[in-house]
Motif scaffolding. Structure first.
Motif, PDB file in Angstrom:
ATOM      1  N   ARG A   1      -2.781   6.734   4.638  1.00  0.00           N
ATOM      2  CA  ARG A   1      -3.180   7.922   5.402  1.00  0.00           C
ATOM      3  C   ARG A   1      -4.546   8.434   4.954  1.00  0.00           C
ATOM      4  NH1 ARG A   1       0.313   8.718   9.718  1.00  0.00           N
ATOM      5  NH2 ARG A   1       2.447   8.334   9.052  1.00  0.00           N
ATOM      6  N   LYS A   2      -4.782   8.375   3.647  1.00  0.00           N
ATOM      7  CA  LYS A   2      -5.994   8.969   3.105  1.00  0.00           C
ATOM      8  C   LYS A   2      -7.242   8.159   3.445  1.00  0.00           C
ATOM      9  CE  LYS A   2      -5.399  10.922  -1.160  1.00  0.00           C
ATOM     10  NZ  LYS A   2      -4.803  11.050  -2.525  1.00  0.00           N
ATOM     11  N   LEU A   3      -7.066   6.864   3.643  1.00  0.00           N
ATOM     12  CA  LEU A   3      -8.254   6.016   3.844  1.00  0.00           C
ATOM     13  C   LEU A   3      -8.771   6.010   5.278  1.00  0.00           C
ATOM     14  CD1 LEU A   3      -7.534   2.858   1.655  1.00  0.00           C
ATOM     15  CD2 LEU A   3      -9.420   4.491   1.380  1.00  0.00           C
TER      16      LEU A   3
ATOM     17  N   CYS B   1       6.173  17.652  -1.129  1.00  0.00           N
ATOM     18  CA  CYS B   1       5.655  16.353  -1.578  1.00  0.00           C
ATOM     19  C   CYS B   1       5.147  16.467  -3.011  1.00  0.00           C
ATOM     20  CB  CYS B   1       4.544  15.848  -0.664  1.00  0.00           C
ATOM     21  SG  CYS B   1       2.990  16.740  -0.784  1.00  0.00           S
ATOM     22  N   ALA B   2       4.963  15.311  -3.642  1.00  0.00           N
ATOM     23  CA  ALA B   2       4.341  15.266  -4.966  1.00  0.00           C
ATOM     24  C   ALA B   2       2.838  15.501  -4.798  1.00  0.00           C
ATOM     25  CB  ALA B   2       4.584  13.898  -5.606  1.00  0.00           C
ATOM     26  N   ALA B   3       2.216  16.096  -5.815  1.00  0.00           N
ATOM     27  CA  ALA B   3       0.780  16.346  -5.739  1.00  0.00           C
ATOM     28  C   ALA B   3       0.062  15.808  -6.975  1.00  0.00           C
ATOM     29  CB  ALA B   3       0.514  17.836  -5.585  1.00  0.00           C
TER      30      ALA B   3
ATOM     31  N   ILE C   1       0.828  -1.200   0.000  1.00  0.00           N
ATOM     32  CA  ILE C   1       0.000   0.000   0.000  1.00  0.00           C
ATOM     33  C   ILE C   1       0.856   1.240   0.000  1.00  0.00           C
ATOM     34  CG2 ILE C   1      -1.701   1.302   1.321  1.00  0.00           C
ATOM     35  CD1 ILE C   1      -2.842  -1.408   2.154  1.00  0.00           C
ATOM     36  N   SER C   2       0.660   2.044  -1.016  1.00  0.00           N
ATOM     37  CA  SER C   2       1.380   3.285  -1.182  1.00  0.00           C
ATOM     38  C   SER C   2       1.152   4.145   0.056  1.00  0.00           C
ATOM     39  CB  SER C   2       0.796   3.961  -2.413  1.00  0.00           C
ATOM     40  OG  SER C   2       1.669   4.894  -2.902  1.00  0.00           O
ATOM     41  N   GLY C   3       2.250   4.700   0.591  1.00  0.00           N
ATOM     42  CA  GLY C   3       2.220   5.406   1.874  1.00  0.00           C
ATOM     43  C   GLY C   3       1.056   6.345   2.089  1.00  0.00           C
TER      44      GLY C   3
ATOM     45  N   LEU D   1      12.503   5.475  -5.831  1.00  0.00           N
ATOM     46  CA  LEU D   1      11.469   6.470  -6.096  1.00  0.00           C
ATOM     47  C   LEU D   1      10.622   5.945  -7.238  1.00  0.00           C
ATOM     48  CD1 LEU D   1      13.722   9.688  -6.113  1.00  0.00           C
ATOM     49  CD2 LEU D   1      12.307   8.849  -4.224  1.00  0.00           C
ATOM     50  N   ASP D   2       9.347   6.289  -7.285  1.00  0.00           N
ATOM     51  CA  ASP D   2       8.512   5.863  -8.411  1.00  0.00           C
ATOM     52  C   ASP D   2       8.520   6.945  -9.480  1.00  0.00           C
ATOM     53  OD1 ASP D   2       6.675   7.652  -6.893  1.00  0.00           O
ATOM     54  OD2 ASP D   2       5.331   7.086  -8.520  1.00  0.00           O
ATOM     55  N   GLU D   3       8.368   6.524 -10.733  1.00  0.00           N
ATOM     56  CA  GLU D   3       8.509   7.469 -11.851  1.00  0.00           C
ATOM     57  C   GLU D   3       7.327   8.428 -11.969  1.00  0.00           C
ATOM     58  OE1 GLU D   3       8.770   4.124 -12.394  1.00  0.00           O
ATOM     59  OE2 GLU D   3      10.903   3.845 -12.829  1.00  0.00           O
ATOM     60  N   VAL D   4       6.178   8.046 -11.440  1.00  0.00           N
ATOM     61  CA  VAL D   4       4.972   8.858 -11.643  1.00  0.00           C
ATOM     62  C   VAL D   4       4.921  10.057 -10.689  1.00  0.00           C
ATOM     63  CG1 VAL D   4       2.438   8.835 -11.700  1.00  0.00           C
ATOM     64  CG2 VAL D   4       3.731   6.835 -12.479  1.00  0.00           C
ATOM     65  N   TYR D   5       5.294   9.829  -9.448  1.00  0.00           N
ATOM     66  CA  TYR D   5       5.152  10.890  -8.446  1.00  0.00           C
ATOM     67  C   TYR D   5       6.470  11.325  -7.807  1.00  0.00           C
ATOM     68  CZ  TYR D   5       0.129   9.750  -8.463  1.00  0.00           C
ATOM     69  OH  TYR D   5      -1.174   9.543  -8.812  1.00  0.00           O
ATOM     70  N   THR D   6       7.067  10.415  -7.028  1.00  0.00           N
ATOM     71  CA  THR D   6       8.143  10.852  -6.136  1.00  0.00           C
ATOM     72  C   THR D   6       9.436  11.216  -6.871  1.00  0.00           C
ATOM     73  OG1 THR D   6       8.618   8.515  -5.692  1.00  0.00           O
ATOM     74  CG2 THR D   6       7.269   9.670  -4.088  1.00  0.00           C
TER      75      THR D   6
ATOM     76  N   HIS E   1       8.218  10.858   1.145  1.00  0.00           N
ATOM     77  CA  HIS E   1       8.148   9.763   0.163  1.00  0.00           C
ATOM     78  C   HIS E   1       6.750   9.159   0.278  1.00  0.00           C
ATOM     79  CE1 HIS E   1       8.800   6.401  -2.322  1.00  0.00           C
ATOM     80  NE2 HIS E   1      10.113   6.379  -2.254  1.00  0.00           N
ATOM     81  N   THR E   2       5.884   9.513  -0.678  1.00  0.00           N
ATOM     82  CA  THR E   2       4.474   9.123  -0.583  1.00  0.00           C
ATOM     83  C   THR E   2       4.219   7.686  -1.031  1.00  0.00           C
ATOM     84  OG1 THR E   2       4.340  10.435  -2.616  1.00  0.00           O
ATOM     85  CG2 THR E   2       3.318  11.365  -0.647  1.00  0.00           C
ATOM     86  N   GLY E   3       5.253   6.990  -1.471  1.00  0.00           N
ATOM     87  CA  GLY E   3       5.079   5.566  -1.810  1.00  0.00           C
ATOM     88  C   GLY E   3       5.090   5.318  -3.310  1.00  0.00           C
ATOM     89  N   GLY E   4       4.243   4.397  -3.759  1.00  0.00           N
ATOM     90  CA  GLY E   4       4.181   4.105  -5.187  1.00  0.00           C
ATOM     91  C   GLY E   4       5.248   3.148  -5.667  1.00  0.00           C
ATOM     92  N   VAL E   5       6.016   2.581  -4.739  1.00  0.00           N
ATOM     93  CA  VAL E   5       7.115   1.714  -5.155  1.00  0.00           C
ATOM     94  C   VAL E   5       6.878   0.248  -4.800  1.00  0.00           C
ATOM     95  CG1 VAL E   5       8.959   3.400  -5.305  1.00  0.00           C
ATOM     96  CG2 VAL E   5       8.356   2.457  -3.089  1.00  0.00           C
TER      97      VAL E   5
ATOM     98  N   THR F   1      -3.940  14.809  -6.640  1.00  0.00           N
ATOM     99  CA  THR F   1      -5.156  15.560  -6.320  1.00  0.00           C
ATOM    100  C   THR F   1      -4.845  16.728  -5.393  1.00  0.00           C
ATOM    101  OG1 THR F   1      -5.674  14.278  -4.326  1.00  0.00           O
ATOM    102  CG2 THR F   1      -6.527  13.441  -6.417  1.00  0.00           C
ATOM    103  N   GLY F   2      -3.693  16.672  -4.713  1.00  0.00           N
ATOM    104  CA  GLY F   2      -3.325  17.726  -3.768  1.00  0.00           C
ATOM    105  C   GLY F   2      -3.842  17.474  -2.360  1.00  0.00           C
ATOM    106  N   THR F   3      -4.464  16.344  -2.140  1.00  0.00           N
ATOM    107  CA  THR F   3      -4.994  16.015  -0.814  1.00  0.00           C
ATOM    108  C   THR F   3      -3.864  15.889   0.211  1.00  0.00           C
ATOM    109  OG1 THR F   3      -6.775  14.778  -1.896  1.00  0.00           O
ATOM    110  CG2 THR F   3      -6.440  14.366   0.441  1.00  0.00           C
ATOM    111  N   THR F   4      -2.825  15.163  -0.153  1.00  0.00           N
ATOM    112  CA  THR F   4      -1.682  14.969   0.737  1.00  0.00           C
ATOM    113  C   THR F   4      -1.012  16.308   1.035  1.00  0.00           C
ATOM    114  OG1 THR F   4      -1.362  12.820  -0.293  1.00  0.00           O
ATOM    115  CG2 THR F   4       0.468  13.662   1.030  1.00  0.00           C
TER     116      THR F   4
HETATM  117  C1  LIG Z   1      -1.536   8.895  -5.104  1.00  0.00           C
HETATM  118  C2  LIG Z   1      -0.111   9.300  -4.945  1.00  0.00           C
HETATM  119  C3  LIG Z   1       0.276  10.645  -4.809  1.00  0.00           C
HETATM  120  C4  LIG Z   1      -0.693  11.781  -4.957  1.00  0.00           C
HETATM  121  O1  LIG Z   1      -1.368  12.090  -3.779  1.00  0.00           O
HETATM  122  P1  LIG Z   1      -2.494  13.220  -3.769  1.00  0.00           P
HETATM  123  O2  LIG Z   1      -2.947  13.243  -2.377  1.00  0.00           O
HETATM  124  O3  LIG Z   1      -3.582  12.758  -4.712  1.00  0.00           O
HETATM  125  O4  LIG Z   1      -1.911  14.482  -4.246  1.00  0.00           O
HETATM  126  C5  LIG Z   1       1.612  10.922  -4.593  1.00  0.00           C
HETATM  127  N1  LIG Z   1       2.525   9.936  -4.538  1.00  0.00           N
HETATM  128  C6  LIG Z   1       2.203   8.642  -4.683  1.00  0.00           C
HETATM  129  C7  LIG Z   1       3.271   7.632  -4.663  1.00  0.00           C
HETATM  130  C8  LIG Z   1       0.870   8.272  -4.891  1.00  0.00           C
HETATM  131  O5  LIG Z   1       0.556   6.980  -5.054  1.00  0.00           O
END
Ligand SMILES: *Cc1c(COP(=O)(O)O)cnc(C)c1O
Length: 306
Positions: free
Chosen positions: A59-61, A181-183, A53-55, A260-265, A291-295, A185-188
């Motif tokens: 937190r969001k759930l 942090c990466a954004a 589960i991506s970091g 790091l993941d290529e999409v966000y971090t 580091h929001t995860g994704g790896v 939706t910007g929720t984090t």
């Molecule tokens: C979903 C996700 C984000 C984006 O988070 P938001 O709260 O939607 O901005 C950032 N990093 C990773 C790794 C994600 O999976």
């Protein structure tokens, strides 16, 4: 399945489940440019919260699922693309907590490791066209009416309750000048921006979607003030990769032993490097990157760079 047959889960069960995790460690980032420009950069390893589960999805759930249960909803319905970190997290958490889950997946029927994982965790998948996907509330109404048991969770888990969960990422932290942090939706970002304000730190989001300026208003509203968002570091758009990005991921791994993941971090960390070179950060800045995860190996099999 009928709700009678399920174990009765309470609001506090949900809170306890999400709090039963180790504290994410904070580590220094080793990167030549940072010392050249007099910056200290540390990384908060939310990616280590869970192997799949991506970091930030964890937190969001938390408060979203607690809210559903408090309203006696036993069936969680959400939205995402075929590689959604959010759907993966939801499937896992719902299954663990004996709640039903369904997902509306954008686009044509496909199979991949993420969706397989969701199915193995008893999530029901509905593939809906891109047109239908645009109006999520309408899709939800038509698929799940009269939805007595169901609970709508927006794409990516976005929303006020998710912001509240993300506020906890930085709740015990102080002593930094910047939180970055990466954004998506910007929720984090909104969550860490609330903590930043309390600690006189500056919160900054690196937006990974192209032309996403429209998100600023929502983030500012969630955060309660105007948050800094950088829109020039998406590198061509959401999930677009290039050789420089891939080389950065590999070199970062080599120097720090952190993937790091290529999409966000990776895009967000590259942005910090770029901003450092532009002398954007004052000398002596002490930056904390999330580091929001994704790896997870499921969502990011190609990033096994070693
Ligand atoms: C979903 C996700 C984000 C984006 O988070 P938001 O709260 O939607 O901005 C950032 N990093 C990773 C790794 C994600 O999976």
């Amino acid at each position: 399945m009928h709700s009678e047959s399920m174990q009765h889960i309470t609001h506090s069960d949900i809170i306890r489940f999400f709090e039963d995790i180790p504290e994410a460690p904070i580590q220094p980032v080793l990167w030549p440019d940072f010392s050249v420009y007099g910056l200290q950069v540390q990384i908060k390893r939310e990616d280590l919260l869970h192997p799949y589960i991506s970091g930030n999805k964890w937190r969001k759930l938390k408060y979203v699922m607690a809210d559903a249960v408090a309203k006696n909803k036993t069936h969680l319905v959400s939205f995402g693309g075929a590689y959604s970190n959010h759907l993966l997290a939801l499937a896992f958490a719902a299954n663990k907590l004996h709640l039903q889950s369904s997902a509306c997946v954008r686009g044509e029927v496909v199979q991949n490791p993420v969706l397989d994982f969701c199915k193995q965790h008893r999530m029901h998948l509905h593939f809906i066209s891109r047109t239908e996907y645009r109006n999520k509330q309408a899709a939800y109404e038509s698929l799940f009416a009269p939805h007595i048991d169901t609970y709508f969770i927006d794409e990516g888990g976005r929303g006020e309750l998710a912001v509240k969960g993300c506020e906890e990422i930085m709740s015990d932290i102080s002593g930094y000048t910047h939180y970055v942090c990466a954004a998506g939706t910007g929720t984090t970002l909104a969550g860490i921006a609330r903590s930043a304000k309390r600690n006189q730190a500056i919160a900054e989001g690196i937006c990974v979607l192209k032309g996403a300026q429209a998100m600023n208003d929502e983030v500012n509203e969630w955060a309660g003030y105007e948050v800094l968002m950088h829109h020039d570091f998406h590198r061509g758009g959401y999930a677009k990769t290039d050789n420089e990005l891939l080389a950065f991921v590999a070199e970062f791994y080599q120097k720090n032993n952190i993937r790091l993941d290529e999409v966000y971090t990776a895009k967000a960390m590259m942005a910090i490097c770029e901003l450092a070179k532009q002398n954007y950060y004052p000398k002596g800045s002490n930056i904390l990157f999330v580091h929001t995860g994704g790896v997870s190996l499921l969502t990011n099999p190609l990033s096994a760079v070693d």
